[in-house]
Design a protein around this motif. Structure first.
Motif, PDB file in Angstrom:
ATOM      1  N   ARG A 154      31.572  43.406 -18.822  1.00 38.73           N
ATOM      2  CA  ARG A 154      32.909  43.191 -18.835  1.00 38.73           C
ATOM      3  C   ARG A 154      33.155  41.560 -19.046  1.00 38.73           C
ATOM      4  N   GLU A 157      35.127  38.773 -17.438  1.00 45.21           N
ATOM      5  CA  GLU A 157      35.829  38.738 -16.229  1.00 45.21           C
ATOM      6  C   GLU A 157      36.617  37.489 -15.915  1.00 45.21           C
ATOM      7  N   HIS A 158      37.496  37.224 -15.532  1.00 46.90           N
ATOM      8  CA  HIS A 158      38.360  35.836 -15.192  1.00 46.90           C
ATOM      9  C   HIS A 158      37.646  35.087 -14.032  1.00 46.90           C
ATOM     10  N   ARG A 159      37.241  33.950 -14.291  1.00 48.81           N
ATOM     11  CA  ARG A 159      36.403  33.314 -13.223  1.00 48.81           C
ATOM     12  C   ARG A 159      37.538  32.972 -11.901  1.00 48.81           C
ATOM     13  N   GLY A 171      38.953  37.213 -11.239  1.00 50.36           N
ATOM     14  CA  GLY A 171      38.333  38.440 -10.984  1.00 50.36           C
ATOM     15  C   GLY A 171      38.904  39.483 -11.997  1.00 50.36           C
ATOM     16  N   GLY A 172      39.823  39.197 -12.384  1.00 50.79           N
ATOM     17  CA  GLY A 172      40.386  40.198 -13.525  1.00 50.79           C
ATOM     18  C   GLY A 172      39.944  40.110 -14.873  1.00 50.79           C
ATOM     19  N   HIS A 173      40.395  41.209 -15.673  1.00 49.93           N
ATOM     20  CA  HIS A 173      39.514  41.345 -16.878  1.00 49.93           C
ATOM     21  C   HIS A 173      40.413  40.654 -18.182  1.00 49.93           C
TER      22      HIS A 173
END
Length: 146
Positions: free
Chosen positions: A113, A115-117, A120-122
């Motif tokens: 996946r 993930e936004h660093r 944590g969103g995708h």
């Protein structure tokens, strides 16, 4: 059937395929996005032969998608990093990955996946109109001469 190159194709897709259309090229770019920068790392993670990897890296460097950065002088060794042109391929790879996840994922789900660093969103599919900000589907799009 098209030849290996597309000199008479007046098409941006055909021209892009000249640069990244070879299977190994996309997998090398994927791995550099994932943080693998050294020749041996790329060779191991992709399963590509050394001679093919050498050719792919030389092509991607010549096209300005990757640049070489020395990390050792004796013997001379290089890491490969994305240029701005290479980083601009993130949406292409992300959409290709999402398509593969949707139609070809393993029974247990996708292997990775994005993930936004920061939170944590995708990563989401965000094809939007630049004028009205509507989300666009294939039915909403028409090709027009530029």
């Amino acid at each position: 059937m098209l030849d290996r190159d597309y000199p008479d194709q007046v098409c941006s897709i055909a021209r892009a395929l000249e640069v990244i259309g070879q299977r190994w090229s996309l997998l090398v770019i994927r791995d550099v996005f994932l943080g693998r920068h050294r020749f041996d790392e790329l060779c191991t993670s992709t399963g590509i032969t050394r001679s093919v990897l050498t050719a792919r890296l030389a092509h991607l460097v010549a096209e300005g998608v990757l640049h070489r950065r020395p990390y050792q002088s004796r013997p001379q060794r290089f890491e490969y990093h994305l240029t701005d042109k290479g980083r601009a391929l993130l949406p292409v790879l992300a959409h290709l990955m999402a398509w593969g996840d949707r139609y070809y994922a393993e029974p247990d789900g996708p292997p990775l996946r994005l993930e936004h660093r920061g939170c944590g969103g995708h990563l989401q599919d965000r094809l939007r109109c630049d004028r009205c900000d509507d989300a666009l589907t294939p039915a909403d799009i028409r090709p027009r001469p530029a």
